[in-house]
Design a protein around this motif. Structure first.
Motif, PDB file in Angstrom:
ATOM      1  N   LYS A   1      -4.927 -91.113 -56.756  1.00  0.00           N
ATOM      2  CA  LYS A   1      -5.692 -90.115 -56.999  1.00  0.00           C
ATOM      3  C   LYS A   1      -6.786 -90.106 -57.927  1.00  0.00           C
ATOM      4  CE  LYS A   1      -2.930 -87.213 -53.279  1.00  0.00           C
ATOM      5  NZ  LYS A   1      -2.813 -86.093 -52.882  1.00  0.00           N
ATOM      6  N   GLY A   2      -5.924 -90.072 -59.387  1.00  0.00           N
ATOM      7  CA  GLY A   2      -6.444 -89.504 -60.956  1.00  0.00           C
ATOM      8  C   GLY A   2      -5.867 -88.267 -61.301  1.00  0.00           C
ATOM      9  N   THR A   3      -5.041 -88.406 -60.856  1.00  0.00           N
ATOM     10  CA  THR A   3      -4.171 -86.428 -60.696  1.00  0.00           C
ATOM     11  C   THR A   3      -3.891 -87.055 -62.272  1.00  0.00           C
ATOM     12  OG1 THR A   3      -4.231 -85.780 -58.544  1.00  0.00           O
ATOM     13  CG2 THR A   3      -2.935 -84.924 -60.353  1.00  0.00           C
ATOM     14  N   GLU A   4      -4.207 -86.004 -63.332  1.00  0.00           N
ATOM     15  CA  GLU A   4      -3.407 -85.512 -64.401  1.00  0.00           C
ATOM     16  C   GLU A   4      -2.082 -84.367 -65.035  1.00  0.00           C
ATOM     17  OE1 GLU A   4      -3.892 -84.670 -69.122  1.00  0.00           O
ATOM     18  OE2 GLU A   4      -5.541 -84.325 -67.716  1.00  0.00           O
ATOM     19  N   THR A   5      -0.641 -84.823 -64.733  1.00  0.00           N
ATOM     20  CA  THR A   5       0.287 -83.427 -65.022  1.00  0.00           C
ATOM     21  C   THR A   5      -0.207 -82.856 -65.988  1.00  0.00           C
ATOM     22  OG1 THR A   5       1.337 -85.296 -64.188  1.00  0.00           O
ATOM     23  CG2 THR A   5       2.693 -84.091 -64.829  1.00  0.00           C
ATOM     24  N   LEU A   6       0.458 -82.054 -65.852  1.00  0.00           N
ATOM     25  CA  LEU A   6      -0.216 -81.070 -66.878  1.00  0.00           C
ATOM     26  C   LEU A   6       0.775 -80.187 -67.727  1.00  0.00           C
ATOM     27  CD1 LEU A   6      -3.271 -78.408 -65.858  1.00  0.00           C
ATOM     28  CD2 LEU A   6      -3.396 -81.116 -67.218  1.00  0.00           C
ATOM     29  N   MET A   7       1.848 -80.167 -66.691  1.00  0.00           N
ATOM     30  CA  MET A   7       3.354 -79.629 -67.071  1.00  0.00           C
ATOM     31  C   MET A   7       4.616 -80.488 -66.071  1.00  0.00           C
ATOM     32  SD  MET A   7       4.536 -75.734 -67.094  1.00  0.00           S
ATOM     33  CE  MET A   7       4.281 -75.429 -65.417  1.00  0.00           C
ATOM     34  N   GLU A   8       5.447 -80.380 -66.348  1.00  0.00           N
ATOM     35  CA  GLU A   8       6.708 -80.485 -65.787  1.00  0.00           C
ATOM     36  C   GLU A   8       7.701 -80.488 -66.106  1.00  0.00           C
ATOM     37  OE1 GLU A   8       8.289 -84.156 -63.353  1.00  0.00           O
ATOM     38  OE2 GLU A   8       6.950 -84.967 -65.068  1.00  0.00           O
ATOM     39  N   ALA A   9       8.347 -79.440 -65.114  1.00  0.00           N
ATOM     40  CA  ALA A   9       9.784 -79.095 -65.685  1.00  0.00           C
ATOM     41  C   ALA A   9      10.961 -78.320 -64.808  1.00  0.00           C
ATOM     42  CB  ALA A   9       9.407 -77.794 -66.609  1.00  0.00           C
TER      43      ALA A   9
END
Length: 217
Positions: free
Chosen positions: A90-98
């Motif tokens: 979908k062209g989504t950008e991951t800003l944070m993963e924790a």
């Protein structure tokens, strides 16, 4: 024409030129971002697919060996990676993963932000038990049936005000270990909180739970 009028005209021209320059720069920046994301995707996507394949093999090994905990842990990771692949499409950008550890006895819980309207918060349960009362942590917020019902669920909420737990935006449903839950932010906010649904301001509440948190845009 006096100097004051000249200054005002020059200022207006400068503003117009700056605005036009900014507008002209946006398409090039967008194209550059798109090219960058495409290049990253061409490198990362095959690696992600390989990782997913190996995870599925490991899940099967644990399942055949009767290692329920190991199989469930790998299933949670598979769900996260599957969601990442869907987001990439979908062209989504991951800003944070924790991986976040949420206490049941603090209305601040786990606080993060800012978030913008349309951002997506994705949560998957990794483990842990807690309770919104008593001394023994016996409630699994990801279980379909709990002793305390919705009271012991994880919620997405506003930060507390003067120590009073903030407004609940969303109760996180059960079974997120198998199928991560995604919540689309309806309104921008400086911060949001993950906490237990009821009595989060009771300092004697026992236990903690762990979730994988992803914020994407």
């Amino acid at each position: 024409m006096n100097n004051l009028i000249k200054i005002r005209i020059l200022s207006l021209v400068a503003v117009v030129l700056a605005t036009n320059l900014k507008a002209a720069e946006v398409p090039e920046l967008d194209r550059l971002k798109e090219a960058y994301r495409g290049a990253v995707g061409r490198v990362v996507n095959p690696l992600t697919q390989m990782y997913l394949t190996e995870l599925e093999k490991l899940r099967d090994v644990y399942t055949q060996a009767g290692n329920v905990v190991g199989a469930d842990t790998v299933k949670a990771e598979i769900a996260v990676i599957t969601q990442k692949i869907a987001d990439a499409g979908k062209g989504t950008e991951t800003l944070m993963e924790a991986m976040v550890v949420v206490p049941p006895n603090d209305p601040n819980g786990v606080t993060f932000g800012p978030v913008h309207r349309g951002d997506v918060i994705t949560l998957s349960y990794l483990g842990g038990m807690w309770k919104n009362a008593g001394r023994l942590a016996t409630e699994n917020p990801d279980a379909i049936i709990t002793e305390k019902g919705e009271q012991s669920r994880l919620v997405i909420a506003a930060p507390p005000e003067n120590g009073v737990p903030g407004t609940v935006y969303q109760v996180v449903p059960p079974h997120t270990a198998a199928k991560p839950f995604s919540y689309t932010v309806p309104q921008s906010a400086a911060a949001v909180v993950l906490r237990i649904n009821a009595n989060s301001d009771d300092k004697s509440n026992p236990g903690f739970v762990t979730y994988r948190l992803t914020l994407s845009r």
